[in-house]
Design an enzyme around this catalytic site. Structure first.
Site, short mmCIF file in Angstrom:
data_model
loop_
_atom_site.label_atom_id
_atom_site.label_comp_id
_atom_site.label_asym_id
_atom_site.label_seq_id
_atom_site.Cartn_x
_atom_site.Cartn_y
_atom_site.Cartn_z
N LYS A 128 53.85 78.86 78.51
CA LYS A 128 55.30 79.04 78.39
C LYS A 128 55.83 79.62 79.69
O LYS A 128 55.15 80.45 80.33
CB LYS A 128 55.57 80.03 77.24
CG LYS A 128 56.94 79.90 76.65
CD LYS A 128 57.01 78.81 75.61
CE LYS A 128 58.42 78.64 75.11
NZ LYS A 128 58.54 77.59 74.10
N GLY A 232 71.92 76.76 59.82
CA GLY A 232 72.27 76.36 61.18
C GLY A 232 72.74 74.92 61.22
O GLY A 232 72.35 74.09 60.39
N GLY A 234 72.93 73.15 64.42
CA GLY A 234 72.77 72.91 65.84
C GLY A 234 72.18 71.55 66.17
O GLY A 234 72.28 70.61 65.38
N ALA A 237 69.56 70.46 63.47
CA ALA A 237 70.06 70.38 62.09
C ALA A 237 70.96 69.16 61.87
O ALA A 237 70.84 68.48 60.83
CB ALA A 237 70.80 71.65 61.72
#
Ligand code: NAD
Length: 437
Positions: A128, A232, A234, A237
């Site tokens: 990451k 949510g 966003g 979704a």
């Protein structure tokens, strides 16, 4: 907090680094001495903390950092395990109160990527990137972003490919394009440049595949006629809701914290049985809706000792990362309540699947990507979900734990072509005194 350096804010920490003339530094795990080595003596207390105290450290192979030359932002690459291949995972752009939060976030997220990639059968390790925003500057300033992401590209080039980045929270396809201008070790570049672009729609398809497997596991037919609650509205979704209506679900209940987002969704789904409301960010009422499936698609940590007792759904399957607040406890609480939990890192894998191999070229309806959404491929979301849920039922071990154990085993397999090459790259960075260049 005893460790003085870890309690510093990123800005204070950068001041400390400057006082010691440090621009680049690292921590690597030395398998021979079984210890964490720091590039500079003054950072030894941090290495010691990782080794002896940190909950998030798990023999991370390497963690490399650089201070940006202009805006005093800390850029990092956290490499957890690379047996399966180069560490792959997105770069997060976020504000941190102190260095402990910064390092912990990076280590935890990198470990999560090892699990996600391994369980998906990808020949990639886990890593990451984390960029600590400097609050003295505007996060949305285009020229600052261009500068720091181009610099991040150079930083990745200097790491010789042991970490390959992608889009994540706080970053965009445009940022990836800036990184790409200085390195080949990035993915998620725009479609127009031959990349995979934004991964949200494939992620939504993956979440639907996880739901379908869980319904099959329960012997409850298909999605048709089911009621779904989605937290949510966003990037993931909205296409998820569209894909669920494609499967003839009976009703969808959703919420978001932004009124305009709710209004737009109401317009988009006005011909369907669709209910959407605006909520305060602490309002968790959506989690206790009467429904068949609950799909957390907003933030993490929402499955906890306060919310779990009120959940009425039979299945939880959503895109949000790190849904369990305390994995070791909440996973078990869900199992004891008879709720089927599809681990988030299993069902939301399509984000990384969609971009992981784009360096080899990106094509529409790529069979290498599509097979993750099929019902029969050994590592598909469907098969992996059934495997995890069946093992969980047989062993009475919570599904999240089963999934991590499976992923852990897979993550130790060496890449059939490159072996454990990224470890060799890390060794060569240390030998060549990367930190002084
Ligand atoms: P997004 O930021 O586009 O959407 C999240 C939405 O949740 C926003 O509209 C936000 O307003 C809303 N929200 C935030 N807090 C809320 C609350 N308390 N109650 C209700 N709504 C709330 O993010 P996204 O790309 O759709 O991703 C959703 C989740 O899935 C994130 O946790 C992300 O890390 C994870 N994820 C996304 C992808 C991807 O491909 N985008 C891949 C893997 C995992």
């Amino acid at each position: 907090m005893k460790n003085q350096l870890l309690s510093q804010s990123p800005q204070e920490f950068i001041t400390t680094l400057k006082a010691h003339n440090i621009k680049k530094f690292y921590f690597v795990y030395d398998d021979k001495s079984k210890s964490v080595k720091a590039s500079h003596k003054v950072l030894g207390e941090i290495a010691e903390y990782f080794q002896n105290t940190s909950f998030d450290f798990e023999k991370h192979e390497g963690m490399f950092f650089q201070v940006s030359s202009k805006y005093d932002m800390l850029m990092g690459a956290f490499i957890h395990r690379t047996n399966r291949g180069q560490a792959a995972g997105g770069v997060r752009y976020w504000s941190y109160n102190n260095m402990l939060d910064y390092f912990s976030d990076g280590m935890r997220l990198a470990k999560g990527m090892t699990h996600k990639n391994a369980l998906a059968g990808l020949w990639w390790g886990g890593g990451k990137g984390v960029l600590a925003h400097n609050n003295n500057y505007d996060k949305n300033d285009k020229s600052i972003r261009e500068f720091i992401y181009k610099e991040y590209g150079n930083f990745l080039t200097s790491l010789k490919g042991c970490y390959v980045t992608a889009e994540d929270v706080g970053t965009s396809v445009e940022d990836m394009e800036n990184i790409f201008s200085n390195t080949r070790f990035t993915t998620c570049i725009p479609n127009s440049k031959g990349g995979s672009g934004n991964p949200s729609a494939p992620t939504a398809r993956g979440v639907r595949a996880g739901m379908e497997a869980a319904i099959e596991f329960l012997g409850e037919g298909t999605l048709e006629g089911k009621t779904i609650a989605v937290q949510g509205l966003g990037h993931v979704a909205v296409p998820l809701i569209e894909y669920l209506f494609d499967r003839k679900v009976k009703k969808i209940i959703t919420c978001d914290i932004f009124p305009d987002v709710v209004e737009n969704a109401k317009m988009e789904f006005k011909y369907f049985n669709f209910e959407a409301r605006v909520v305060h960010k602490n309002d968790v009422s959506i989690l206790s809706e009467e429904c068949d499936i609950l799909a957390p698609c907003a933030t993490g940590g929402i499955l906890n000792s306060d919310t779990i007792p009120n959940i009425k759904a039979k299945i939880i399957c959503g895109a949000a990362n790190n849904q369990l607040a305390i994995p070791s406890e909440d996973d078990e609480a869900l199992m004891n309540k008879g709720i089927i939990y599809v681990p988030d890192f299993l069902t939301n894998r399509m984000g990384i699947v969609n971009c992981a191999d784009e360096q080899a070229g990106y094509v529409n309806n790529d069979p290498i990507i599509e097979r993750h959404l099929s019902k029969d491929w050994e590592y598909s979301i469907h098969q992996a979900t059934l495997r995890v849920l069946n093992q969980s039922r047989e062993s009475k071990i919570p599904s999240g734990k089963v999934a991590i154990e499976l992923a852990h085993k897979l993550s130790l397999e060496n890449n059939p072509i490159y072996g454990h090459r990224s470890q060799l790259i890390i060794d060569s960075l240390v030998e060549s005194k990367w930190e002084l260049k």
